[in-house]
Write a protein that holds these residues in place. Sequence first.
Motif, PDB file in Angstrom:
ATOM      1  N   VAL A  74       0.840  -1.205   0.000  1.00  0.00           N
ATOM      2  CA  VAL A  74       0.000   0.000   0.000  1.00  0.00           C
ATOM      3  C   VAL A  74       0.874   1.254   0.000  1.00  0.00           C
ATOM      4  O   VAL A  74       0.570   2.248  -0.695  1.00  0.00           O
ATOM      5  CB  VAL A  74      -0.956  -0.034   1.211  1.00  0.00           C
ATOM      6  N   ARG A  75       1.963   1.247   0.765  1.00  0.00           N
ATOM      7  CA  ARG A  75       2.856   2.413   0.774  1.00  0.00           C
ATOM      8  C   ARG A  75       3.451   2.655  -0.618  1.00  0.00           C
ATOM      9  O   ARG A  75       3.572   3.800  -1.078  1.00  0.00           O
ATOM     10  CB  ARG A  75       3.970   2.203   1.799  1.00  0.00           C
ATOM     11  N   GLU A 133       0.686   4.066  -2.898  1.00  0.00           N
ATOM     12  CA  GLU A 133       0.382   5.470  -2.571  1.00  0.00           C
ATOM     13  C   GLU A 133       1.406   6.408  -3.194  1.00  0.00           C
ATOM     14  O   GLU A 133       1.065   7.524  -3.635  1.00  0.00           O
ATOM     15  CB  GLU A 133       0.343   5.643  -1.050  1.00  0.00           C
ATOM     16  N   ARG A 134       2.683   5.970  -3.266  1.00  0.00           N
ATOM     17  CA  ARG A 134       3.692   6.811  -3.901  1.00  0.00           C
ATOM     18  C   ARG A 134       3.543   6.790  -5.426  1.00  0.00           C
ATOM     19  O   ARG A 134       3.685   7.817  -6.095  1.00  0.00           O
ATOM     20  CB  ARG A 134       5.088   6.334  -3.495  1.00  0.00           C
ATOM     21  N   HIS A 165       0.844   6.258  -7.261  1.00  0.00           N
ATOM     22  CA  HIS A 165      -0.380   6.937  -7.706  1.00  0.00           C
ATOM     23  C   HIS A 165      -0.658   8.189  -6.871  1.00  0.00           C
ATOM     24  O   HIS A 165      -1.824   8.580  -6.680  1.00  0.00           O
ATOM     25  CB  HIS A 165      -1.574   5.979  -7.606  1.00  0.00           C
ATOM     26  N   ALA A 166       0.397   8.824  -6.393  1.00  0.00           N
ATOM     27  CA  ALA A 166       0.220   9.992  -5.524  1.00  0.00           C
ATOM     28  C   ALA A 166      -0.472  11.138  -6.261  1.00  0.00           C
ATOM     29  O   ALA A 166      -1.258  11.885  -5.662  1.00  0.00           O
ATOM     30  CB  ALA A 166       1.573  10.440  -4.976  1.00  0.00           C
ATOM     31  N   ARG A 185      -7.443   7.227  -2.279  1.00  0.00           N
ATOM     32  CA  ARG A 185      -7.486   6.792  -0.877  1.00  0.00           C
ATOM     33  C   ARG A 185      -7.479   5.259  -0.867  1.00  0.00           C
ATOM     34  O   ARG A 185      -8.363   4.626  -1.457  1.00  0.00           O
ATOM     35  CB  ARG A 185      -8.746   7.306  -0.171  1.00  0.00           C
ATOM     36  N   ILE A 186      -6.483   4.704  -0.218  1.00  0.00           N
ATOM     37  CA  ILE A 186      -6.401   3.243  -0.085  1.00  0.00           C
ATOM     38  C   ILE A 186      -6.675   2.915   1.377  1.00  0.00           C
ATOM     39  O   ILE A 186      -5.848   3.176   2.257  1.00  0.00           O
ATOM     40  CB  ILE A 186      -5.015   2.714  -0.514  1.00  0.00           C
ATOM     41  N   ARG A 187      -7.829   2.354   1.631  1.00  0.00           N
ATOM     42  CA  ARG A 187      -8.266   2.047   3.001  1.00  0.00           C
ATOM     43  C   ARG A 187      -8.023   0.563   3.285  1.00  0.00           C
ATOM     44  O   ARG A 187      -8.511  -0.302   2.565  1.00  0.00           O
ATOM     45  CB  ARG A 187      -9.747   2.381   3.166  1.00  0.00           C
ATOM     46  N   CYS A 211      -5.771   0.282  -8.388  1.00  0.00           N
ATOM     47  CA  CYS A 211      -5.415   1.709  -8.362  1.00  0.00           C
ATOM     48  C   CYS A 211      -5.493   2.322  -9.762  1.00  0.00           C
ATOM     49  O   CYS A 211      -5.861   3.505  -9.911  1.00  0.00           O
ATOM     50  CB  CYS A 211      -4.008   1.869  -7.787  1.00  0.00           C
ATOM     51  N   GLU A 260     -11.195   5.612  -4.676  1.00  0.00           N
ATOM     52  CA  GLU A 260     -10.952   4.846  -3.455  1.00  0.00           C
ATOM     53  C   GLU A 260     -10.732   3.367  -3.771  1.00  0.00           C
ATOM     54  O   GLU A 260     -11.337   2.801  -4.681  1.00  0.00           O
ATOM     55  CB  GLU A 260     -12.147   4.984  -2.509  1.00  0.00           C
TER      56      GLU A 260
END
Length: 481
Positions: free
Chosen positions: A334-335, A338-339, A341-342, A347-349, A378, A384
């Motif tokens: 997930v980290r 997030e980078r 697709h920043a 939001r990745i829950r 993503c 989301e």
Amino acid sequence: MATAPQQPRWTGSLRLRLLVATVCGVALAVLLAGIVLDSLFREHVLRQFSASLSQHLDQLTARLEFDAQGRPVIDPQSLSDPRWQRPYSGLYWQVDEAGGAGPGQAAVLRSRSLWDTRLVLPADALPGGAVHAHEGRGPADSSVLMLERTVQSDAQPGARWRLVVAADLHEVRAATSRFSGVLAPSLAVLLVLLALAAWAQVGIGLKPLRALQDAVQGVRQASAGRLHGRFPSEVQPLVDDFNAILDDQAAGLARARTHAGNLAHALKTPLSVIDQAAARALRTHDSELARVVQEQLGLAMRQIDWHLARSRVAATRRLPGLRTPIGPAIAGLVRVMERVHAQRGLRIRVAPCAQQLSFAGEAQDLQEMLGNLLDNACKWAAAEVKVWVEAAAIDTRAALAVHIEDDGPGIAAADVETVRARGVRADETVPGSGLGLAIVQDLVGLYGGRLDLEPAAPRGLHAVLLLPAAAVPGKAQSVNS
């Protein structure tokens, strides 16, 4: 294919076979002991009975006298046992004439207890003074034991007399019957106690096999890489040999993986050189050949990664002791997403999952499967992506269900099987090689899992990755939502 006929249940159980053999042996021993004890008791009682009867014969012989004509005379009052005087008392005596030249006369003298009957003696000849014992019939057709002795008078050496004492065998047989009546239930209770002791002995003796089974189950469920525990000296060599086989298997798989990595490095290095040359050609002048070469090189690299992943999983999916915690793997991916697709502000829950939930396989394979599914989610998500994990089951085995859901356009039910095919892309406008879902599907299939794709509510795609779970000894798997 024809299957071998199933063995009866009792032949397939070592515990039952040992118990049956032990109980049968103990039952046979108890039966033989009962027969021997009953026989010994009967012999002892009969011996005592004969000894008592012999004393009566000696007393009768001592009280025997002869008159002037040489006829035998016995004073009944001189005999001590009162049963001689009571009719049919069960104790009798009799004097017969053995005869010289003639056949002789029966019951010349007899005890009052015989009343109006007499003892019938067999026609046998005894040396003087010898005692002969035999069974016969007494008053009221009773069974009696008779002891007889032949004597003669000094005044008439030619005359011989048979002295006989007899006693009813009813008391002897009653005593032996009572003994048998007590002996049989006593031996039955002994047999039950010995059977229970055998059951306990078999249970205690085979208990290490249960521990060995648990240890093997732990290896099979990937909760341990070797057999651990304390085992008896008879079982420990088997454990050591099995652990040696596991070590050899792990070493062989490590060598195979090293060779696969060396092969990948050997292929990727020249491919990278060609890719860099094509990139330089595109920077200097627009070349269709360079563009095609670069695209095909990208596909070749993905194919290499895909086939290496397949070979690695095929080699390691049966390797015991593999264990990869699911929570940290998801958090790390997930980290990265997030980078990557920043710029899109996705939001990745991720719902919290229990710490004991682990994947029974390689961490690299888990990252490959989850990374492809997360990357696809993503790419297609509008705003989301949701990720959560729960405990599940594959047939009777413990499993993990990893749910990845996006709010993108989704996939029509008719197109689900199409996008699973290798190299097929749902939308050519979105970057990718079309190998992501195919790689995931192949990897999860090699691990014995399953990939399900279904529409999400109200829109989007819901992917469910079903994977084998590593067992946690002594703990049930659960998920915290």
